[in-house]
Motif scaffolding. Structure first.
Motif, PDB file in Angstrom:
ATOM      1  N   THR A 230       1.113  -1.304   0.137  1.00 46.71           N
ATOM      2  CA  THR A 230       0.023  -0.137   0.440  1.00 46.71           C
ATOM      3  C   THR A 230       0.654   0.873  -0.419  1.00 46.71           C
ATOM      4  OG1 THR A 230      -0.345   0.076   2.620  1.00 46.71           O
ATOM      5  CG2 THR A 230      -2.099  -1.373   0.594  1.00 46.71           C
ATOM      6  N   ALA A 231       0.448   2.745  -0.258  1.00 43.96           N
ATOM      7  CA  ALA A 231       0.758   3.646  -0.070  1.00 43.96           C
ATOM      8  C   ALA A 231       2.268   3.518   1.674  1.00 43.96           C
ATOM      9  CB  ALA A 231       0.336   4.142  -0.235  1.00 43.96           C
ATOM     10  N   CYS A 232       1.401   4.008   2.242  1.00 45.93           N
ATOM     11  CA  CYS A 232       2.157   3.386   3.423  1.00 45.93           C
ATOM     12  C   CYS A 232       3.180   2.943   3.394  1.00 45.93           C
ATOM     13  CB  CYS A 232       1.082   3.683   4.703  1.00 45.93           C
ATOM     14  SG  CYS A 232      -0.588   1.782   4.908  1.00 45.93           S
TER      15      CYS A 232
ATOM     16  N   CYS B 212      -4.316   7.795   0.662  1.00 44.44           N
ATOM     17  CA  CYS B 212      -5.898   7.276   1.910  1.00 44.44           C
ATOM     18  C   CYS B 212      -6.637   6.656   0.876  1.00 44.44           C
ATOM     19  CB  CYS B 212      -5.518   7.283   3.110  1.00 44.44           C
ATOM     20  SG  CYS B 212      -4.535   7.177   3.980  1.00 44.44           S
ATOM     21  N   SER B 213      -7.131   7.566   0.490  1.00 45.08           N
ATOM     22  CA  SER B 213      -8.633   7.237   0.154  1.00 45.08           C
ATOM     23  C   SER B 213      -8.778   6.791  -1.297  1.00 45.08           C
ATOM     24  CB  SER B 213      -9.354   8.569  -0.231  1.00 45.08           C
ATOM     25  OG  SER B 213      -7.860   9.064  -1.877  1.00 45.08           O
ATOM     26  N   GLY B 214      -7.211   6.195  -2.242  1.00 45.79           N
ATOM     27  CA  GLY B 214      -7.770   5.325  -2.678  1.00 45.79           C
ATOM     28  C   GLY B 214      -6.961   3.719  -2.375  1.00 45.79           C
ATOM     29  N   CYS B 215      -7.428   3.875  -1.668  1.00 50.68           N
ATOM     30  CA  CYS B 215      -6.217   2.163  -0.327  1.00 50.68           C
ATOM     31  C   CYS B 215      -7.636   0.899  -0.197  1.00 50.68           C
ATOM     32  CB  CYS B 215      -6.210   2.196   0.958  1.00 50.68           C
ATOM     33  SG  CYS B 215      -5.232   1.034   1.646  1.00 50.68           S
ATOM     34  N   PRO B 216      -7.692  -0.092  -0.898  1.00 47.02           N
ATOM     35  CA  PRO B 216      -8.760  -0.988  -0.664  1.00 47.02           C
ATOM     36  C   PRO B 216      -8.684  -1.786   1.179  1.00 47.02           C
ATOM     37  CG  PRO B 216      -6.475  -2.498  -1.379  1.00 47.02           C
ATOM     38  CD  PRO B 216      -6.244  -0.532  -1.598  1.00 47.02           C
ATOM     39  N   LEU B 217      -7.573  -0.825   1.678  1.00 49.34           N
ATOM     40  CA  LEU B 217      -7.705  -0.584   3.330  1.00 49.34           C
ATOM     41  C   LEU B 217      -8.311   0.079   4.320  1.00 49.34           C
ATOM     42  CD1 LEU B 217      -4.368  -3.550   3.612  1.00 49.34           C
ATOM     43  CD2 LEU B 217      -6.927  -4.374   2.941  1.00 49.34           C
ATOM     44  N   VAL B 218      -8.971   1.223   3.068  1.00 47.32           N
ATOM     45  CA  VAL B 218      -9.511   2.426   4.235  1.00 47.32           C
ATOM     46  C   VAL B 218      -9.946   2.356   5.369  1.00 47.32           C
ATOM     47  CG1 VAL B 218     -10.758   3.244   2.803  1.00 47.32           C
ATOM     48  CG2 VAL B 218      -9.636   4.617   3.907  1.00 47.32           C
ATOM     49  N   ALA B 219     -11.345   1.400   5.101  1.00 46.10           N
ATOM     50  CA  ALA B 219     -11.884   0.909   6.219  1.00 46.10           C
ATOM     51  C   ALA B 219     -11.427   0.283   7.639  1.00 46.10           C
ATOM     52  CB  ALA B 219     -12.883   0.494   5.629  1.00 46.10           C
TER      53      ALA B 219
ATOM     54  N   VAL C  43       0.209   9.241  16.249  1.00 45.47           N
ATOM     55  CA  VAL C  43       0.536  10.580  15.791  1.00 45.47           C
ATOM     56  C   VAL C  43       0.344   9.816  14.122  1.00 45.47           C
ATOM     57  CG1 VAL C  43       2.526  11.309  16.816  1.00 45.47           C
ATOM     58  CG2 VAL C  43       3.192   9.188  15.956  1.00 45.47           C
ATOM     59  N   GLY C  44       0.624  10.705  13.293  1.00 44.87           N
ATOM     60  CA  GLY C  44       0.733  10.396  11.563  1.00 44.87           C
ATOM     61  C   GLY C  44      -1.222   9.892  11.045  1.00 44.87           C
ATOM     62  N   VAL C  45      -1.107   9.558   9.939  1.00 51.98           N
ATOM     63  CA  VAL C  45      -2.019   9.598   9.226  1.00 51.98           C
ATOM     64  C   VAL C  45      -2.777   8.361   9.390  1.00 51.98           C
ATOM     65  CG1 VAL C  45      -3.169  10.203   6.624  1.00 51.98           C
ATOM     66  CG2 VAL C  45      -1.462  11.977   7.765  1.00 51.98           C
ATOM     67  N   TRP C  46      -3.681   8.198   9.009  1.00 50.57           N
ATOM     68  CA  TRP C  46      -4.244   7.101   9.381  1.00 50.57           C
ATOM     69  C   TRP C  46      -5.585   6.664   8.306  1.00 50.57           C
ATOM     70  CZ3 TRP C  46      -1.356   2.179  11.270  1.00 50.57           C
ATOM     71  CH2 TRP C  46      -0.268   1.742  12.026  1.00 50.57           C
ATOM     72  N   ALA C  47      -6.127   6.377   7.584  1.00 50.02           N
ATOM     73  CA  ALA C  47      -7.272   6.339   6.999  1.00 50.02           C
ATOM     74  C   ALA C  47      -7.701   7.323   6.259  1.00 50.02           C
ATOM     75  CB  ALA C  47      -7.791   5.358   7.418  1.00 50.02           C
ATOM     76  N   ALA C  48      -6.253   8.574   6.142  1.00 54.49           N
ATOM     77  CA  ALA C  48      -7.263   9.470   5.950  1.00 54.49           C
ATOM     78  C   ALA C  48      -7.363  10.671   7.105  1.00 54.49           C
ATOM     79  CB  ALA C  48      -7.989   9.852   4.221  1.00 54.49           C
ATOM     80  N   THR C  49      -7.627   9.930   8.074  1.00 52.25           N
ATOM     81  CA  THR C  49      -7.086  10.767   8.804  1.00 52.25           C
ATOM     82  C   THR C  49      -6.095  11.827  10.395  1.00 52.25           C
ATOM     83  OG1 THR C  49      -8.203   9.068  10.519  1.00 52.25           O
ATOM     84  CG2 THR C  49      -9.942  10.196   9.436  1.00 52.25           C
ATOM     85  N   THR C  50      -6.145  13.058  10.304  1.00 56.86           N
ATOM     86  CA  THR C  50      -5.217  12.796  11.407  1.00 56.86           C
ATOM     87  C   THR C  50      -5.453  12.455  13.001  1.00 56.86           C
ATOM     88  OG1 THR C  50      -6.591  15.359  11.965  1.00 56.86           O
ATOM     89  CG2 THR C  50      -5.200  15.152  10.495  1.00 56.86           C
ATOM     90  N   PRO C  51      -4.888  12.835  13.677  1.00 59.18           N
ATOM     91  CA  PRO C  51      -5.024  12.388  15.320  1.00 59.18           C
ATOM     92  C   PRO C  51      -6.028  13.234  15.961  1.00 59.18           C
ATOM     93  CG  PRO C  51      -2.127  12.588  14.768  1.00 59.18           C
ATOM     94  CD  PRO C  51      -3.515  13.483  13.821  1.00 59.18           C
TER      95      PRO C  51
END
Length: 174
Positions: free
Chosen positions: A30-32, A60-67, A82-90
């Protein structure tokens, strides 16, 4: 870190990930996984690095694992400070956790774990008696239109009729 879980009724050590929610895996990188530094943001970084944040969110938005990634990040708060997870900030994840408490109660993680267990059991049963194509379409449309059914609530005849109308409209549109 030790936390009390009301739904479980005892204290548990949360130094690692919650074993009921495995970290999402993909057969392809994946991108991450390819560029982890793109997703490395702290609370204070989000305002200063808006372009990089937008780039991480797009990835993240194009990742098949985002949900599944979002669920994992919400459940494992200590590991996703910390970090971006599933296109969300902390900060966004903190807000989402508060919403989960409001929606499902203080033991929302246990509720999600139970829902996942029920889903897995249904999937296992479906392997033995799969739905027809039309039944699967109706189930999918029902979830899209109405969302998940609330637990332990009866559906009134008026709600049943509304749901049936929505489903029929969705079937015609599909």
């Amino acid at each position: 870190m030790t936390r009390y879980h009301p739904g479980v009724g005892h204290y548990t050590d949360h130094g690692g990930p919650d074993p009921r929610f495995p970290q999402p895996q993909s057969p392809t990188p994946t991108a991450c996984q390819i560029n982890p530094s793109l997703f490395d943001f702290d609370f204070g970084d989000c305002n200063r690095r808006e372009k990089e944040l937008a780039k991480a969110r797009r990835a993240c938005s194009g990742c098949p694992l985002v949900a599944e990634c979002l669920k994992w990040a919400l459940v494992n708060e200590d590991l996703t400070e910390v970090g971006v997870w599933a296109a969300t900030t902390p900060r966004q994840r903190k807000t989402l956790r508060k919403r989960m408490v409001d929606r499902l109660g203080p033991d929302w993680i246990d509720v999600l774990a139970h829902q996942d267990q029920v889903r897995r059991e249904r999937a296992a049963a479906a392997r033995h008696t799969p739905l027809t194509v039309d039944q699967a379409r109706i189930v999918r449309l029902d979830r899209e239109v109405n969302g998940p059914m609330p637990p332990h609530r009866s559906v009134t005849p008026a709600q049943q009729e509304r749901n049936r109308t929505r489903l029929m409209a969705g079937l015609k549109a599909a």
